[in-house]
Write a protein that holds these residues in place. Structure first.
Motif, mmCIF file in Angstrom:
data_model
loop_
_atom_site.group_PDB
_atom_site.id
_atom_site.type_symbol
_atom_site.label_atom_id
_atom_site.label_comp_id
_atom_site.label_asym_id
_atom_site.label_seq_id
_atom_site.Cartn_x
_atom_site.Cartn_y
_atom_site.Cartn_z
ATOM 1 N N GLY A 21 0.816 -1.208 0.000
ATOM 2 C CA GLY A 21 0.000 0.000 0.000
ATOM 3 C C GLY A 21 0.848 1.254 0.000
ATOM 4 O O GLY A 21 0.614 2.198 -0.763
ATOM 5 N N PHE A 22 1.870 1.262 0.863
ATOM 6 C CA PHE A 22 2.797 2.392 0.910
ATOM 7 C C PHE A 22 3.512 2.550 -0.427
ATOM 8 O O PHE A 22 3.620 3.652 -0.969
ATOM 9 C CB PHE A 22 3.818 2.189 2.029
ATOM 10 N N ALA A 23 4.014 1.443 -0.950
ATOM 11 C CA ALA A 23 4.758 1.501 -2.212
ATOM 12 C C ALA A 23 3.872 2.006 -3.349
ATOM 13 O O ALA A 23 4.292 2.849 -4.152
ATOM 14 C CB ALA A 23 5.329 0.123 -2.541
ATOM 15 N N GLU A 24 2.645 1.527 -3.409
ATOM 16 C CA GLU A 24 1.758 1.949 -4.494
ATOM 17 C C GLU A 24 1.461 3.450 -4.421
ATOM 18 O O GLU A 24 1.388 4.124 -5.441
ATOM 19 C CB GLU A 24 0.468 1.145 -4.455
ATOM 20 N N ALA A 29 6.505 7.090 -9.880
ATOM 21 C CA ALA A 29 7.122 7.036 -11.207
ATOM 22 C C ALA A 29 6.734 5.759 -11.962
ATOM 23 O O ALA A 29 6.915 5.683 -13.176
ATOM 24 C CB ALA A 29 8.639 7.139 -11.096
ATOM 25 N N LEU A 30 6.198 4.776 -11.254
ATOM 26 C CA LEU A 30 5.822 3.520 -11.901
ATOM 27 C C LEU A 30 4.424 3.623 -12.489
ATOM 28 O O LEU A 30 3.517 4.192 -11.888
ATOM 29 C CB LEU A 30 5.844 2.370 -10.893
ATOM 30 N N PRO A 32 0.858 1.755 -13.552
ATOM 31 C CA PRO A 32 0.127 0.648 -12.910
ATOM 32 C C PRO A 32 0.636 -0.729 -13.346
ATOM 33 O O PRO A 32 0.758 -1.633 -12.515
ATOM 34 C CB PRO A 32 -1.325 0.887 -13.332
ATOM 35 N N ALA A 33 0.963 -0.887 -14.610
ATOM 36 C CA ALA A 33 1.486 -2.177 -15.087
ATOM 37 C C ALA A 33 2.839 -2.495 -14.451
ATOM 38 O O ALA A 33 3.108 -3.647 -14.091
ATOM 39 C CB ALA A 33 1.599 -2.168 -16.609
ATOM 40 N N GLU A 34 3.682 -1.493 -14.320
ATOM 41 C CA GLU A 34 4.985 -1.710 -13.679
ATOM 42 C C GLU A 34 4.811 -2.056 -12.207
ATOM 43 O O GLU A 34 5.502 -2.939 -11.681
ATOM 44 C CB GLU A 34 5.860 -0.470 -13.841
ATOM 45 N N PHE A 35 3.870 -1.383 -11.539
ATOM 46 C CA PHE A 35 3.661 -1.708 -10.131
ATOM 47 C C PHE A 35 3.133 -3.128 -9.976
ATOM 48 O O PHE A 35 3.480 -3.818 -9.013
ATOM 49 C CB PHE A 35 2.725 -0.711 -9.435
ATOM 50 N N GLU A 36 2.321 -3.588 -10.900
ATOM 51 C CA GLU A 36 1.846 -4.975 -10.832
ATOM 52 C C GLU A 36 3.005 -5.964 -10.940
ATOM 53 O O GLU A 36 2.957 -7.044 -10.348
ATOM 54 C CB GLU A 36 0.772 -5.244 -11.875
#
Length: 85
Positions: A21-24, A29-30, A32-36
């Motif tokens: 949650g914190f990271a998202e 800079a990421l 949504p696809a990169e965060f996945e």
């Protein structure tokens, strides 16, 4: 050792929810696809210990408990020195 660590008493599920949650929210800079991709790595691969668990493992292997270095969110710097004897 520089690694992630759970808070004392925190279980892995709560850690994952809080960390991701914190990271998202913070890693803006990421895409949504990169965060996945991050999530797809973290969930099956990150099994953080508590600092006291790292200390117990170190003592069991003949080292002193860690000297605690810096901390940033869940990331810790721990320094282990050989024990006496």
């Amino acid at each position: 050792l520089i690694d992630i660590a759970r808070a004392e008493g925190e279980d892995r599920d709560h850690y994952l929810e809080a960390y991701l949650g914190f990271a998202e929210r913070s890693w803006t800079a990421l895409t949504p696809a990169e965060f996945e991709l991050v999530r797809a790595h973290v969930v099956p691969n990150d099994f953080p210990e508590t600092v006291s668990a790292y200390d117990a493992m170190a003592v069991g292997a003949g080292f002193l408990p860690a000297a605690k270095g810096g901390a940033h969110t869940w990331h810790r710097a721990l320094f282990f020195l050989p024990g006496n004897g």
